[in-house]
Write an enzyme that holds these catalytic residues in place. Structure first.
Site, PDB file in Angstrom:
ATOM      1  N   LYS A  11       0.844  -1.198   0.000  1.00 29.84           N
ATOM      2  CA  LYS A  11       0.000   0.000   0.000  1.00 29.84           C
ATOM      3  C   LYS A  11       0.875   1.242   0.000  1.00 29.84           C
ATOM      4  O   LYS A  11       2.048   1.219   0.397  1.00 29.84           O
ATOM      5  CB  LYS A  11      -0.945   0.011   1.201  1.00 29.84           C
ATOM      6  CG  LYS A  11      -0.273   0.145   2.580  1.00 29.84           C
ATOM      7  CD  LYS A  11       0.067   1.566   2.998  1.00 29.84           C
ATOM      8  CE  LYS A  11       0.859   1.618   4.298  1.00 29.84           C
ATOM      9  NZ  LYS A  11       1.453   2.936   4.578  1.00 29.84           N
ATOM     10  N   ASP A 137      -2.463  -1.871  10.483  1.00 29.64           N
ATOM     11  CA  ASP A 137      -2.624  -1.852   9.022  1.00 29.64           C
ATOM     12  C   ASP A 137      -3.231  -3.134   8.460  1.00 29.64           C
ATOM     13  O   ASP A 137      -3.619  -3.179   7.287  1.00 29.64           O
ATOM     14  CB  ASP A 137      -1.263  -1.622   8.342  1.00 29.64           C
ATOM     15  CG  ASP A 137      -0.830  -0.166   8.358  1.00 29.64           C
ATOM     16  OD1 ASP A 137      -1.692   0.707   8.588  1.00 29.64           O
ATOM     17  OD2 ASP A 137       0.363   0.093   8.146  1.00 29.64           O
TER      18      ASP A 137
END
EC number: 2.7.1.148
Length: 291
Positions: A11, A137
């Site tokens: 990401k 995350d």
């Protein structure tokens, strides 16, 4: 099913703001997250021995409970009383300790893969609730795509997909501790903050130039001060044709958004031959949940 192959995608943060520091030491954040098509590969296989065996292509990667992959596998085995062991082969491509959530994405892939391998029938919401116990995350890495992340990063709101573009990833020859960066953050020193609401509007209208102009990462106030090479790489990205450039997460990785493939490829070549400043460089694209 006895085995499964998986991709764990990295990401980037299109925007990262810190609102305050909580009494428990965590920071309240507001971020725009985006999955990209840079990924690690995992192979999971059931074994008869009651243990978790991890093999990896990088010798410095831990293969015990210091690895989030191990923690994810161990969590599922304990949560669902699975006595059968597991062999995991992890092929790392995502730069390590780079602000790209590589470890979190690997853990998310293991949770998702074991859900399939053991027919647990868990929803994404269930998996995300398990994932947050491993790392902030991990829930996002299960959901993927374009999203607003709040709280400590675990409160997620899916957004409209980001328009297609080219993402150039450059990691300099340094390593940065996320814990160190957050420990040095001083909210009162932020001269500017990313306009996240404006970015959400830009994403909704698929305006890549507006998205790029709204980018911002308050953690750069710490990391760039310690490592000026990050600012140098950002400036080089723009000089080489990126319409926007920023550090991802706590760094040190810098990414550039390109709307021209030829310029992006030329920039990739230039960064790859700059061995004095750059350790790794990759050209990729964005990944959306429906893509």
């Amino acid at each position: 099913m006895e085995s499964i192959h998986l991709k764990a995608r990295a990401k980037i943060n299109l925007a990262l703001d810190i609102l305050n520091r909580r009494p428990d030491g965590y920071h309240e954040v507001r971020m725009i997250m985006q999955t990209i098509n840079l990924f690690d590969r995992l192979y999971l296989k059931k074994i008869n021995k009651p243990e978790i065996i991890i093999k990896t292509n990088l010798p410095f990667i831990p293969t015990d409970n210091n690895n989030l992959v191990y923690k994810a596998a161990d969590l599922i085995r304990k949560e669902f009383d699975i006595s059968q062991g597991l062999y995991i082969q992890l092929h790392k491509v995502i730069p390590v300790a780079a602000g790209l959530a590589g470890g979190s994405s690997d853990a998310a892939a293991v949770l998702t893969g074991l859900n399939t391998l053991y027919n647990l029938n868990l929803s994404n919401k269930d998996l995300m609730a398990l994932g947050v116990t491993i790392g902030a995350d991990v829930p996002y890495c299960i959901m993927r795509g374009t999203a607003l992340a709040e709280g400590i990063g675990e409160k997620l709101t899916p957004l409209d997909p980001m328009p297609n573009c080219y993402i150039l990833i450059v990691k300099p020859n340094i390593n940065v501790s996320t814990a160190y960066v957050y420990s040095k953050v001083n909210i009162n020193e932020f001269e500017t903050r990313p306009n996240i609401d404006k970015m959400i509007e830009a994403i909704k209208s698929s305006d890549l130039n507006k998205i790029s102009s709204c980018m911002g990462n308050v953690l750069e106030t710490v990391t760039i001060k310690e490592y000026p090479v990050i600012d140098k790489l950002k400036r080089l990205m723009l000089e080489k044709g990126a319409i926007g450039s920023m550090m991802s997460g706590s760094g040190p990785t810098v990414f550039g958004i390109f709307d021209d493939k030829i310029k992006a490829r030329k920039a990739l070549y230039d960064f790859k031959i700059d061995s004095s400043s750059v350790k790794q460089a990759f050209l990729t694209t964005i990944f959306n949940r429906k893509g």
